[in-house]
Each structure stands twice: as C-alpha cells, then as structure tokens.
Design an enzyme around this catalytic site. Structure first.
Site, PDB file in Angstrom:
ATOM      1  N   HIS A   1       0.812  -1.215   0.000  1.00 48.54           N
ATOM      2  CA  HIS A   1       0.000   0.000   0.000  1.00 48.54           C
ATOM      3  C   HIS A   1       0.848   1.269   0.000  1.00 48.54           C
ATOM      4  O   HIS A   1       1.889   1.352   0.643  1.00 48.54           O
ATOM      5  CB  HIS A   1      -1.036  -0.004   1.122  1.00 48.54           C
ATOM      6  CG  HIS A   1      -0.519   0.046   2.530  1.00 48.54           C
ATOM      7  ND1 HIS A   1      -0.336   1.225   3.208  1.00 48.54           N
ATOM      8  CD2 HIS A   1      -0.191  -0.942   3.409  1.00 48.54           C
ATOM      9  CE1 HIS A   1       0.073   0.954   4.438  1.00 48.54           C
ATOM     10  NE2 HIS A   1       0.184  -0.352   4.594  1.00 48.54           N
TER      11      HIS A   1
ATOM     12  N   ASP B   1       5.785   1.918   6.953  1.00 44.07           N
ATOM     13  CA  ASP B   1       4.493   1.250   6.725  1.00 44.07           C
ATOM     14  C   ASP B   1       3.716   2.097   5.736  1.00 44.07           C
ATOM     15  O   ASP B   1       3.121   3.105   6.122  1.00 44.07           O
ATOM     16  CB  ASP B   1       3.766   1.108   8.066  1.00 44.07           C
ATOM     17  CG  ASP B   1       2.352   0.580   7.921  1.00 44.07           C
ATOM     18  OD1 ASP B   1       2.000   0.113   6.826  1.00 44.07           O
ATOM     19  OD2 ASP B   1       1.595   0.639   8.900  1.00 44.07           O
TER      20      ASP B   1
ATOM     21  N   GLU C   1      -5.264   1.596   2.396  1.00 42.05           N
ATOM     22  CA  GLU C   1      -5.141   0.406   3.252  1.00 42.05           C
ATOM     23  C   GLU C   1      -5.402   0.762   4.705  1.00 42.05           C
ATOM     24  O   GLU C   1      -6.065   0.031   5.446  1.00 42.05           O
ATOM     25  CB  GLU C   1      -3.736  -0.200   3.107  1.00 42.05           C
ATOM     26  CG  GLU C   1      -3.579  -1.570   3.784  1.00 42.05           C
ATOM     27  CD  GLU C   1      -3.101  -1.509   5.235  1.00 42.05           C
ATOM     28  OE1 GLU C   1      -3.075  -2.559   5.894  1.00 42.05           O
ATOM     29  OE2 GLU C   1      -2.765  -0.406   5.728  1.00 42.05           O
ATOM     30  N   GLU C   2      -4.881   1.906   5.110  1.00 42.21           N
ATOM     31  CA  GLU C   2      -4.914   2.288   6.530  1.00 42.21           C
ATOM     32  C   GLU C   2      -6.317   2.609   7.035  1.00 42.21           C
ATOM     33  O   GLU C   2      -6.539   2.704   8.234  1.00 42.21           O
ATOM     34  CB  GLU C   2      -3.975   3.476   6.784  1.00 42.21           C
ATOM     35  CG  GLU C   2      -2.495   3.190   6.516  1.00 42.21           C
ATOM     36  CD  GLU C   2      -1.862   2.253   7.544  1.00 42.21           C
ATOM     37  OE1 GLU C   2      -2.566   1.780   8.445  1.00 42.21           O
ATOM     38  OE2 GLU C   2      -0.648   2.004   7.421  1.00 42.21           O
TER      39      GLU C   2
ATOM     40  N   HIS D   1       3.395   2.900  12.956  1.00 43.15           N
ATOM     41  CA  HIS D   1       2.444   4.002  13.140  1.00 43.15           C
ATOM     42  C   HIS D   1       2.966   5.096  14.077  1.00 43.15           C
ATOM     43  O   HIS D   1       2.252   6.044  14.367  1.00 43.15           O
ATOM     44  CB  HIS D   1       1.056   3.524  13.599  1.00 43.15           C
ATOM     45  CG  HIS D   1       0.290   2.847  12.492  1.00 43.15           C
ATOM     46  ND1 HIS D   1      -1.073   2.863  12.412  1.00 43.15           N
ATOM     47  CD2 HIS D   1       0.718   2.148  11.417  1.00 43.15           C
ATOM     48  CE1 HIS D   1      -1.458   2.192  11.336  1.00 43.15           C
ATOM     49  NE2 HIS D   1      -0.386   1.748  10.728  1.00 43.15           N
TER      50      HIS D   1
HETATM   51 CO    CO Z   1      -0.298   0.570   8.851  1.00 46.33          CO
HETATM   52 ZN    ZN Z   2       0.760  -1.261   6.368  1.00 44.82          ZN
END
Ligand code: CO
Ligand code: ZN
Length: 339
Positions: free
Chosen positions: A62, A167, A197-198, A307
C-alpha cells in the site's frame, strides 16, 4: 535501495490522497513494466507478463500512510481533527504535521501539555488540536477537510533505518526492487500499489475484484516482539529474516501459498520467520475475500514502532524479503499441495 526508500518515505500520501506518491512510484515502475494502469480509486498496476501458462499473481503493497483530517476550525486559529487510519494517541503530543500546501504545525491538547506529566488518561481525539502558528482564524491557509501528514525525518543508521511511513513505503520499495530483479517468470505478475489500506483495506478490495488474480500476496510491515517487555507476545524479531504470515486478526493465509513460500525460502537459504499477529491486518485480508476467493498469503518486513513517527527496519530483512518474493514469483509451483 536506501535512496529509493528515503525518497518514498519523504513523499506525502495520507489515505485517499496518494497522488504524489503514486506519481513517484509510477516513474520507477514504468520502464520495468509491460503495462501500466490506474483504476478509479487510484490503485496503480504494473504488469510483468509471464513466459508460459502460469498463474495470475497479484503482489500488493500500500502507498498510503496514516494522517489527520481537519474537522473544525476555532476562532483563535486552532484546528480540531480526527484520524485517518489507526492513530496511536500517545504519539500525538508535540508531534509535527504538514499539510499538502506545506503549512506545518504542532499537536497539543486541551488542558495543556503539562496534563500529560501526571500520567493521566490520554484525551479523546476531540480534545486534541493542531497549532500552525496562526494568530487568528483569518490567517489560516488550511481548513476543514484538509489533510495533514506526520513529519518524520528519515535516518540511515547503517544496518537499520529509522523513519515514519515505512508502513508501507518499504513494501513499495520491495515491489520496485523485485520488478528489477525478476528476470523471467511463468506467471503474469501484477505489481499493485494500493490506496486506502490504513482506513480498512479499501483499495485492495477493488484491485483484486477488478484484476481477478489466482493468487494474492501482500507485502507490508509487521510489528516485532523484541523490545523490552513487549505488550503482546510476538515471535518476530528485527533482523530475524523475511516474515511469512500464517495469520493475523483479519486473515489466515492460504496454507498452500504459505508452504510454497517456506519451501522456496529453504531451497534458497533465505532466512525467514513465521508471523502470527494477534491484532491488525493488511491488504491480504481484502484480496483473499474477493469474488469467489483468492488463494492469498503475505510476506512482511519486521518493523519496530509501526504508526509512530519513527519506525525501525533492518536492511537484511528487506534484502531477504526481496529475495523471497523474487524467488517465489519465478517458481513454477506457487501453490504447495495440501499435506
Ligand atoms: Co499501517
Ligand atoms: Zn501497512
């Protein structure tokens, strides 16, 4: 590869606003692909055609990152917000954010920063605000609906890298590097750079529905359990090898895909570890449940502090994930028979 990773993590792209990061990735994959497409939601597809009657494999990472969206502006110029994606409240205080137009601010909350020192409960999302230094509402050049990304400088620690948004920009870097190394494959491989995605694997859902792969594979980060007194018992270690996902809170990998990944890793002496996550999920969850079902697995890059504004990964893990993905995508038997 470090230069590519740095470039990717320094590019703005909260969920739903991936244009800049997509343009950057497109530049890198265009010379490597047989075909490039972007769908209505903004997913980017870079196809490498196979030389034979193989399968149709979707390998997805992503492009989006977590961020904040302004919900209300106060007369004094402070900005109230809500989260885009899973925002760890404990990481907000004193953190810098930047809007698409370059406006930069700092996050604090009602009661003042000092409230934190007493170890009290963290405030609700509605009690936090962004201060961009405006003396009044009239001075603001951002407002309701504008999206802020976290400011998170990139640092090369040598063996390890530090940077927010790894990420899943590291997954994007892995796909790009794999496209470079994949010389021949019996399979049509659709390298897919997904959006949103998140906020609930929204891009991957339509990507898989639209492209109808036989096999799905997500490449994302997975948290390790190797820091002092971890909250969750997780076996993954930074530097412990490519993580082959067995299960997370949103999906159970297809055993045939998972076993094929393990076989390929063993055959090529690629260090790997098995991943079982008691929380969280990734694009694989949406791909797996597309149409009548897609045989889906996932390979993860172990990561500390996902995150937060500084995530840590190990370059050996990155290399091992690239090696594993490249070997798997060129293997004639991407689904291992059930035992
Ligand atoms: Co994430
Ligand atoms: Zn991710």
């Amino acid at each position: 590869m470090k230069a590519l990773i740095k470039q990717l993590v320094e590019t703005y792209g909260p969920s739903g606003f991936e244009d800049e990061v997509r343009a950057l990735i497109r530049q890198h994959v265009e010379p490597l692909a047989d075909d490039i497409q972007v769908d209505a939601m903004g997913n980017l597809f870079a196809l490498k055609r196979g030389e034979g009657s193989g399968r149709r494999i979707m390998a997805a990472a992503h492009m989006d990152e977590i961020g904040l969206i302004i919900t209300q502006v106060e007369d004094a110029g402070f900005l109230r917000f809500s989260g885009i994606g899973g925002i760890p409240h404990k990481a907000l205080l004193g953190t810098r954010v930047r809007f698409a137009n370059g406006v930069t601010g700092v996050i604090s909350h009602d009661g003042g920063a000092a409230a934190e020192i007493g170890g009290k409960e963290l405030p609700d999302m509605g009690q936090w605000f962004i201060d961009v230094g405006a003396r009044s509402k009239e001075e603001l050049t951002v407002g309701v609906g504008d999206i802020a990304a976290f400011v998170r400088p990139f640092d090369d620690l040598g063996q390890r890298l530090l940077g927010g948004g790894l990420d899943d920009r590291i997954g994007c870097a892995v796909l790009i590097e794999t496209m470079k190394r994949l010389e021949s494959s019996p399979h049509d491989v659709i390298f897919t750079f997904t959006v949103q995605e998140e906020v609930g694997v929204r891009g991957a859902r339509v990507a898989a529905f639209g492209r109808e792969p036989d096999i799905g594979l997500a490449v994302d980060v997975a948290p390790t359990g190797d820091t002092p007194h971890p909250r969750h018992p997780i076996a993954l270690k930074l530097g412990g090898g490519a993580a082959i996902k067995v299960a997370d809170a949103g999906m159970i990998s297809h055993p045939g895909v998972r076993r094929a990944l393990e076989r390929v890793a063993r055959a090529r002496d690629i260090p790997y570890q098995l991943e079982v996550l008691p929380f969280g999920s990734t694009d694989a969850a949406a791909m797996q449940a597309s149409r009548a079902g897609v045989m889906t697995g996932a390979i993860s890059i172990p990561s500390r502090y996902p995150h937060l504004t500084a995530e840590m990964i190990d370059m050996d893990d990155v290399e091992n994930v690239v090696r594993l993905l490249t070997a798997y995508l060129s293997d004639p038997n991407p689904i291992e028979n059930q035992e």
